[in-house]
Motif scaffolding. Structure first.
Motif, PDB file in Angstrom:
ATOM      1  N   UNK A  35      22.338  13.238 -17.154  1.00  0.00           N
ATOM      2  CA  UNK A  35      21.652  13.928 -16.066  1.00  0.00           C
ATOM      3  C   UNK A  35      20.189  13.501 -15.978  1.00  0.00           C
ATOM      4  N   UNK A  36      19.561  13.346 -17.116  1.00  0.00           N
ATOM      5  CA  UNK A  36      18.160  12.915 -17.125  1.00  0.00           C
ATOM      6  C   UNK A  36      18.032  11.506 -16.565  1.00  0.00           C
ATOM      7  N   UNK A  37      19.001  10.663 -16.853  1.00  0.00           N
ATOM      8  CA  UNK A  37      19.006   9.308 -16.312  1.00  0.00           C
ATOM      9  C   UNK A  37      18.958   9.348 -14.779  1.00  0.00           C
ATOM     10  N   UNK A  38      19.742  10.235 -14.175  1.00  0.00           N
ATOM     11  CA  UNK A  38      19.799  10.335 -12.714  1.00  0.00           C
ATOM     12  C   UNK A  38      18.484  10.838 -12.143  1.00  0.00           C
ATOM     13  N   UNK A  39      17.933  11.917 -12.706  1.00  0.00           N
ATOM     14  CA  UNK A  39      16.690  12.473 -12.152  1.00  0.00           C
ATOM     15  C   UNK A  39      15.510  11.527 -12.350  1.00  0.00           C
ATOM     16  N   UNK A  40      15.494  10.820 -13.480  1.00  0.00           N
ATOM     17  CA  UNK A  40      14.382   9.883 -13.715  1.00  0.00           C
ATOM     18  C   UNK A  40      14.496   8.663 -12.793  1.00  0.00           C
ATOM     19  N   UNK A  41      15.707   8.253 -12.497  1.00  0.00           N
ATOM     20  CA  UNK A  41      15.876   7.150 -11.544  1.00  0.00           C
ATOM     21  C   UNK A  41      15.379   7.565 -10.157  1.00  0.00           C
ATOM     22  N   UNK A  42      15.703   8.781  -9.747  1.00  0.00           N
ATOM     23  CA  UNK A  42      15.254   9.258  -8.447  1.00  0.00           C
ATOM     24  C   UNK A  42      13.731   9.443  -8.431  1.00  0.00           C
ATOM     25  N   UNK A  43      13.173   9.937  -9.543  1.00  0.00           N
ATOM     26  CA  UNK A  43      11.726  10.084  -9.644  1.00  0.00           C
ATOM     27  C   UNK A  43      11.036   8.731  -9.505  1.00  0.00           C
ATOM     28  N   UNK A  44      11.660   7.695 -10.053  1.00  0.00           N
ATOM     29  CA  UNK A  44      11.074   6.365 -10.038  1.00  0.00           C
ATOM     30  C   UNK A  44      10.847   5.809  -8.642  1.00  0.00           C
ATOM     31  N   UNK A  45      11.665   6.229  -7.668  1.00  0.00           N
ATOM     32  CA  UNK A  45      11.495   5.739  -6.298  1.00  0.00           C
ATOM     33  C   UNK A  45      10.112   6.105  -5.766  1.00  0.00           C
ATOM     34  N   UNK A  46       9.710   7.349  -5.974  1.00  0.00           N
ATOM     35  CA  UNK A  46       8.381   7.771  -5.525  1.00  0.00           C
ATOM     36  C   UNK A  46       7.272   7.201  -6.378  1.00  0.00           C
ATOM     37  N   UNK A  47       7.516   7.089  -7.676  1.00  0.00           N
ATOM     38  CA  UNK A  47       6.537   6.520  -8.605  1.00  0.00           C
ATOM     39  C   UNK A  47       6.156   5.101  -8.199  1.00  0.00           C
ATOM     40  N   UNK A  48       7.158   4.285  -7.895  1.00  0.00           N
ATOM     41  CA  UNK A  48       6.890   2.908  -7.498  1.00  0.00           C
ATOM     42  C   UNK A  48       6.232   2.814  -6.142  1.00  0.00           C
ATOM     43  N   UNK A  49       6.648   3.682  -5.230  1.00  0.00           N
ATOM     44  CA  UNK A  49       6.098   3.641  -3.881  1.00  0.00           C
ATOM     45  C   UNK A  49       4.637   4.006  -3.817  1.00  0.00           C
ATOM     46  N   UNK A  50       4.208   4.942  -4.647  1.00  0.00           N
ATOM     47  CA  UNK A  50       2.823   5.410  -4.604  1.00  0.00           C
ATOM     48  C   UNK A  50       1.843   4.275  -4.899  1.00  0.00           C
ATOM     49  N   UNK A  51       2.124   3.468  -5.934  1.00  0.00           N
ATOM     50  CA  UNK A  51       1.201   2.385  -6.265  1.00  0.00           C
ATOM     51  C   UNK A  51       1.143   1.360  -5.137  1.00  0.00           C
ATOM     52  N   UNK A  52       2.300   0.984  -4.606  1.00  0.00           N
ATOM     53  CA  UNK A  52       2.339  -0.045  -3.571  1.00  0.00           C
ATOM     54  C   UNK A  52       1.497   0.344  -2.365  1.00  0.00           C
ATOM     55  N   UNK A  53       1.646   1.579  -1.914  1.00  0.00           N
ATOM     56  CA  UNK A  53       0.937   2.028  -0.722  1.00  0.00           C
ATOM     57  C   UNK A  53      -0.537   2.291  -1.031  1.00  0.00           C
ATOM     58  N   UNK A  54      -0.810   2.948  -2.141  1.00  0.00           N
ATOM     59  CA  UNK A  54      -2.189   3.285  -2.483  1.00  0.00           C
ATOM     60  C   UNK A  54      -3.065   2.073  -2.689  1.00  0.00           C
ATOM     61  N   UNK A  55      -2.544   1.042  -3.337  1.00  0.00           N
ATOM     62  CA  UNK A  55      -3.360  -0.144  -3.596  1.00  0.00           C
ATOM     63  C   UNK A  55      -3.656  -0.921  -2.320  1.00  0.00           C
ATOM     64  N   UNK A  56      -2.694  -0.975  -1.401  1.00  0.00           N
ATOM     65  CA  UNK A  56      -2.945  -1.622  -0.115  1.00  0.00           C
ATOM     66  C   UNK A  56      -3.995  -0.835   0.671  1.00  0.00           C
ATOM     67  N   UNK A  57      -3.864   0.473   0.656  1.00  0.00           N
ATOM     68  CA  UNK A  57      -4.803   1.338   1.372  1.00  0.00           C
ATOM     69  C   UNK A  57      -6.236   1.095   0.897  1.00  0.00           C
ATOM     70  N   UNK A  58      -6.430   1.051  -0.414  1.00  0.00           N
ATOM     71  CA  UNK A  58      -7.771   0.825  -0.967  1.00  0.00           C
ATOM     72  C   UNK A  58      -8.272  -0.579  -0.644  1.00  0.00           C
TER      73      UNK A  58
END
Length: 413
Positions: free
Chosen positions: A102-125
């Motif tokens: 179960x933790x594997x599933x929730x952490x995989x789903x959490x990772x989608x937002x984790x990865x997206x935040x850096x990509x968008x934030x760094x371009x924005x800056x």
């Protein structure tokens, strides 16, 4: 100080990106402190722990790639809000899991937002800050990873001091929901960069649309390939060390939870100093020279830290420079990737390259978990990290220098 030369809008954007990436780090790094608990409470194996870490990193690669594409189409600010909400929710949900599966599933789903935040934030800056300060600005934001990492170490120590470990890990995950409140600040204070608005206007006038596949066209493909390898080496080494270091210190060095936190805090303080120093150096020496310098130094230090029969006191001393070079190498990455790609495909190019590297680099923790069955955990960490830094050096030599490059609106014409 260079920050005084920025506008009020630029400073608000810097603050938003700094906080966003810091809470991103908190939500990701908190798992690395919990691995020994899961091994005890659930009987989880090291290989299973590595799979969970790798699963989150693979999904974060997908999330970062998708977020980059969406940011080119729908705007940097709107997608940034979505990524923060996403990783906060699934970090919170992880606190209710009952098994490694179960933790594997929730952490995989959490990772989608984790990865997206850096990509968008760094371009924005990168698009908001002028060229002469871009490396320092993106590096300052990158340094918030150390802040989030440090806060996760403090929270780990504090929560485990109050709660029994079978409940403490759940409380730590639930704390990960708090960053969702930060969306309110983003909505009220952050606007789209002028270069993005100009590019969208040009595309609208000509009837064109930005396509993700343009990053693979002739003339851009070489950049995409070697930038992806650069990101692979950096992140492979970083995740090899940071995912397994708490477990290494506890299970092979036989340190207590308090002792482990103390060692890691030295590493984290070194990381923060490394981010800021590297950010300054990337604007002075150039992006590539800075990457190579930090790769060589980090490779040597990881080898010393994990391979040599040094004392605990010596390990404590080496922790600062290890964190300095291990993390500092990332400071120029956001600025460099933004400068390598034109505006109409900047989010797509940066999102793909960085997160391709994250996906391949994410295999490193799982490989170390398997390798530790036939060799010590420290030896496995050292081998994987050294190989990763060699990739960094080779990729740097194949890419152009972009120091001082101004970012302007483009449609690919």
């Amino acid at each position: 100080m260079w920050i005084k030369e920025t506008s009020k809008e630029e400073r608000k954007t810097l603050f938003a990106a700094f906080v966003g990436y810091g809470v991103d780090a908190f939500d990701y790094m908190i798992y690395t402190f919990m691995i020994p608990t899961f091994i005890l409470v659930w009987g989880m194996t090291k290989a299973e722990a590595g799979y969970i870490a790798t699963g989150a990193l693979i999904s974060s690669a997908v999330g970062g790639w998708l977020a980059g594409i969406l940011a080119d189409r729908y705007g940097r600010v709107r997608i940034l809000q979505l990524t923060v909400l996403w990783f906060s929710f699934f970090t919170f949900l992880s606190g209710f899991t009952q098994s490694p599966e179960q933790l594997f599933v929730t952490r995989m789903l959490q990772g989608i937002g984790f990865g997206g935040e850096w990509s968008v934030g760094s371009v924005l800056i990168a698009e908001m800050i002028r060229a002469r300060h871009r490396g320092k600005a993106v590096g300052l934001v990158q340094s918030s990873w150390a802040v989030g990492w440090g806060l996760s170490a403090i929270a780990f120590w504090a929560v485990y001091a109050v709660f029994d470990q079978q409940y403490a890990w759940r409380v730590l995950f639930w704390l990960g929901a708090l960053p969702a409140l930060f969306i309110l600040y983003i909505r009220r204070n952050i606007s789209e960069p002028a270069v993005y608005r100009e590019t969208k206007a040009q595309l609208a006038r000509t009837g064109q649309s930005a396509s993700f596949w343009l990053i693979f066209k002739p003339g851009v493909l070489r950049t995409t390939v070697f930038a992806s390898l650069l990101a692979t080496g950096m992140q492979g080494a970083y995740y090899a060390v940071t995912t397994w270091l708490p477990t290494y210190l506890k299970m092979e060095r036989n340190l207590s939870v308090l002792g482990t936190s103390g060692y890691l805090m030295v590493l984290i303080v070194g990381s923060f100093a490394g981010y800021l120093t590297s950010a300054w150096l990337s604007d002075r020496l150039g992006r590539r020279r800075c990457f190579i310098l930090f790769a060589v130094c980090a490779g040597v230090l990881v080898t010393c830290y994990t391979q040599l029969p040094i004392t605990d006191a010596a390990m404590m001393v080496l922790g600062f420079p290890l964190g300095f070079f291990l993390s500092g190498i990332f400071s120029g990455m956001g600025a460099y990737l933004s400068e390598l790609f034109p505006s109409h495909i900047r989010g797509s190019g940066q999102g793909f390259c960085y997160n391709f590297g994250r996906a391949v680099g994410s295999v490193f923790p799982a490989m170390i978990g398997h390798m530790s069955a036939t060799m010590s955990l420290g030896v496995a960490i050292g081998y994987m990290a050294a190989g990763a830094y060699l990739i960094v050096i080779v990729a740097c030599l194949m890419l152009p220098e972009t120091q001082g490059r101004e970012l302007s609106a483009s449609t690919g014409d």
